[in-house]
Design a protein around this motif. Structure first.
Motif, short mmCIF file in Angstrom:
data_model
loop_
_atom_site.label_atom_id
_atom_site.label_comp_id
_atom_site.label_asym_id
_atom_site.label_seq_id
_atom_site.Cartn_x
_atom_site.Cartn_y
_atom_site.Cartn_z
N PRO A 1 13.84 2.37 -6.88
CA PRO A 1 14.31 1.55 -7.61
C PRO A 1 13.30 0.53 -8.17
O PRO A 1 12.24 0.66 -7.55
N PRO A 2 13.55 -0.13 -9.25
CA PRO A 2 12.56 -1.14 -9.74
C PRO A 2 12.54 -2.24 -8.85
O PRO A 2 12.99 -3.40 -9.15
N LEU A 3 11.49 -2.34 -7.82
CA LEU A 3 11.28 -3.31 -7.14
C LEU A 3 9.78 -3.85 -7.15
O LEU A 3 9.19 -3.18 -7.89
N ALA A 4 9.51 -4.90 -6.67
CA ALA A 4 7.99 -5.45 -6.61
C ALA A 4 7.02 -4.48 -6.41
O ALA A 4 5.96 -4.17 -6.93
N SER A 5 7.36 -3.61 -5.28
CA SER A 5 6.38 -2.82 -4.83
C SER A 5 6.27 -1.73 -5.53
O SER A 5 5.25 -0.73 -5.39
N ASN A 62 -0.44 -5.08 0.37
CA ASN A 62 0.07 -6.23 0.53
C ASN A 62 1.54 -6.77 0.22
O ASN A 62 1.71 -7.62 -0.22
N ILE A 63 2.23 -5.79 0.49
CA ILE A 63 3.78 -5.90 0.31
C ILE A 63 4.52 -5.23 1.68
O ILE A 63 4.02 -4.10 1.83
N ASP A 64 4.95 -5.87 2.14
CA ASP A 64 6.17 -5.48 3.38
C ASP A 64 7.11 -4.62 2.77
O ASP A 64 8.18 -5.14 2.44
N VAL A 65 6.89 -3.33 2.38
CA VAL A 65 7.81 -2.42 1.77
C VAL A 65 9.28 -2.24 2.39
O VAL A 65 10.24 -2.32 1.59
N ASN A 87 2.70 4.07 6.58
CA ASN A 87 1.35 4.07 6.08
C ASN A 87 0.52 4.96 7.00
O ASN A 87 -0.06 4.62 8.23
N ILE A 88 0.00 5.93 6.43
CA ILE A 88 -0.90 6.99 7.05
C ILE A 88 -2.32 6.37 7.60
O ILE A 88 -2.76 6.90 8.36
N THR A 89 -2.48 5.49 7.22
CA THR A 89 -3.87 4.72 7.45
C THR A 89 -3.70 3.57 8.52
O THR A 89 -4.64 3.44 9.26
N ASP A 90 -2.48 3.50 9.14
CA ASP A 90 -2.22 2.61 9.94
C ASP A 90 -0.77 3.15 11.01
O ASP A 90 0.25 2.70 10.67
N ILE A 91 -1.48 3.99 11.68
CA ILE A 91 -0.31 4.71 12.48
C ILE A 91 0.60 3.60 13.26
O ILE A 91 1.56 3.64 13.54
#
Length: 275
Positions: A1-5, A62-65, A87-91
Motif C-alpha cells: 500500500p502507499p505508505l511513507a516507507s 530510517n523507518i520502523d516499517v 532486515n537481512i543486514t541486522d538479524i
C-alpha cells in the motif's frame, strides 16, 4: 500500500514502475498507485473482488516499517494482513521484530527479501546460513514466510536456483515458504521441487502473464501441485483488474481456479478458507 516507507521506494517511481509493468506482464501500474491513494486501492480491490490483500513489509532505511504497518492495520485490518518485515543486514533486530509482532492481530507471518536491499549491495543467497536463525524462529513459531524470489536477481542469476531453496527446506522441513514472483525464470525446475516439498508454495503473480514458460505454473496447478500455486497481483506495478482477468482466462481448470485464486493462500496464511 502507499505508505511513507513504500512511497520513497522505486515501486512508486512511475517511470520505473511503468517500464517494469510493460516488460513483466505487458500491463501498467495501478491507478491507485499513480494517485498514491489508499482509498483508491480499496476501491480497486472491491471492483476486482479481492477480499484480502497481503502486505509483504519490506526494508526501508530510517523507518520502523513494522510499527508503520501496525498503525495501518488498525484502520484497514478488514482488508489486509501483513508479513512482518525483516532486515537481512541486522538479524538480531529482525528476530526481535518477529517476536514483537507475530502474535498481534493482522500479522500473518514473516517476509524476507534477501536479494534486493540497496539494489544488491548487501544481498544474500536464500541459503546463506546467516539467515537460518530467522528460518528457525519462524519454524518454531509456525509462521509462514514469504520471499521475493524471481525476476531481476541479486547478487547474481544463481540466486534463484531452486537448489538453494532445497538447501533451506532440507534443514527446515516444517517451514512453510511462499516464493513471490514464482522463482522465474526457473519455472519447470521449481514446480518439480514443489512436488517434492509440500511446504514450498509459489505465487507467480504477474510472472504468469505471458512471461516465457508461464504455462508451467498453470499445468502444475491443474495436475500435480494444486494446493501450492497462489494468485498475486504484483501491486503496485500492475493494475489489479488486469492480473485478475488474465488469471481467470489463463487456462486453470474449474477445480484448480478457486484454489489458486483464494483457498491456497488462505491455507498458507492460516486464514479462513471460506470467503
Amino acid at each position: 500500500p502507499p505508505l511513507a516507507s513504500t512511497l520513497d521506494s522505486r515501486m512508486y517511481d512511475m517511470d520505473y514502475a511503468s517500464a517494469f509493468a510493460y516488460k513483466f506482464g505487458g500491463s501498467y501500474p495501478a491507478l491507485s498507485a499513480q494517485k498514491r491513494s489508499v482509498a483508491s486501492l480499496l476501491q480497486e480491490m472491491e471492483n476486482t473482488k479481492i477480499v484480502m490483500a497481503v502486505y509483504e513489509i519490506g526494508y526501508a532505511p530510517n523507518i520502523d516499517v513494522n510499527a508503520e504497518a501496525y498503525d495501518f492495520l488498525q484502520i484497514h485490518g478488514d482488508h489486509f494482513v501483513a508479513m512482518i518485515g525483516t532486515n537481512i543486514t541486522d538479524i538480531p533486530a529482525s528476530l526481535q521484530a518477529i517476536k514483537q509482532y507475530h502474535s498481534l492481530a493482522h500479522f500473518a507471518g514473516v517476509n524476507i527479501d534477501p536479494g534486493t536491499p540497496l539494489l544488491g549491495v548487501y544481498s544474500k543467497y536464500i541459503d546463506d546460513e546467516t539467515l537460518f536463525p530467522i528460518y528457525q524462529l519462524c519454524q518454531d513459531l509456525k509462521l509462514p514466510v514469504t520471499v521475493a524470489f524471481g525476476g531481476y536477481a541479486y547478487p547474481d542469476i544463481t540466486a534463484y536456483l531452486p537448489v538453494r531453496i532445497e538447501n533451506v527446506t532440507r534443514v527446515f522441513p516444517n517451514l512453510r515458504l511462499c516464493f513471490c514472483h514464482g522463482v522465474w525464470p526457473y519455472t519447470t525446475q521449481i514446480c518439480g521441487l514443489a512436488l517434492q516439498y509440500q511446504n514450498v508454495y509459489l505465487c507467480p503473480d504477474s510472472y504468469l502473464m505471458l512471461m516465457p514458460s508461464y504455462q508451467d505454473y498453470i499445468i502444475a496447478a491443474n495436475y500435480f501441485i494444486p494446493e501450492q500455486i497462489l494468485f498475486g497481483t504484483s501491486y503496485p506495478f500492475h493494475a489489479q483488474q488486469n492480473v485478475y482477468a488474465f488469471y481467470l482466462k489463463a487456462g486453470f481448470t474449474d477445480e484448480a481456479l478457486p484454489k489458486v485464486m483464494y483457498e491456497n493462500a488462505a491455507c498458507f496464511l492460516n486464514l479462513s478458507t471460506s470467503k
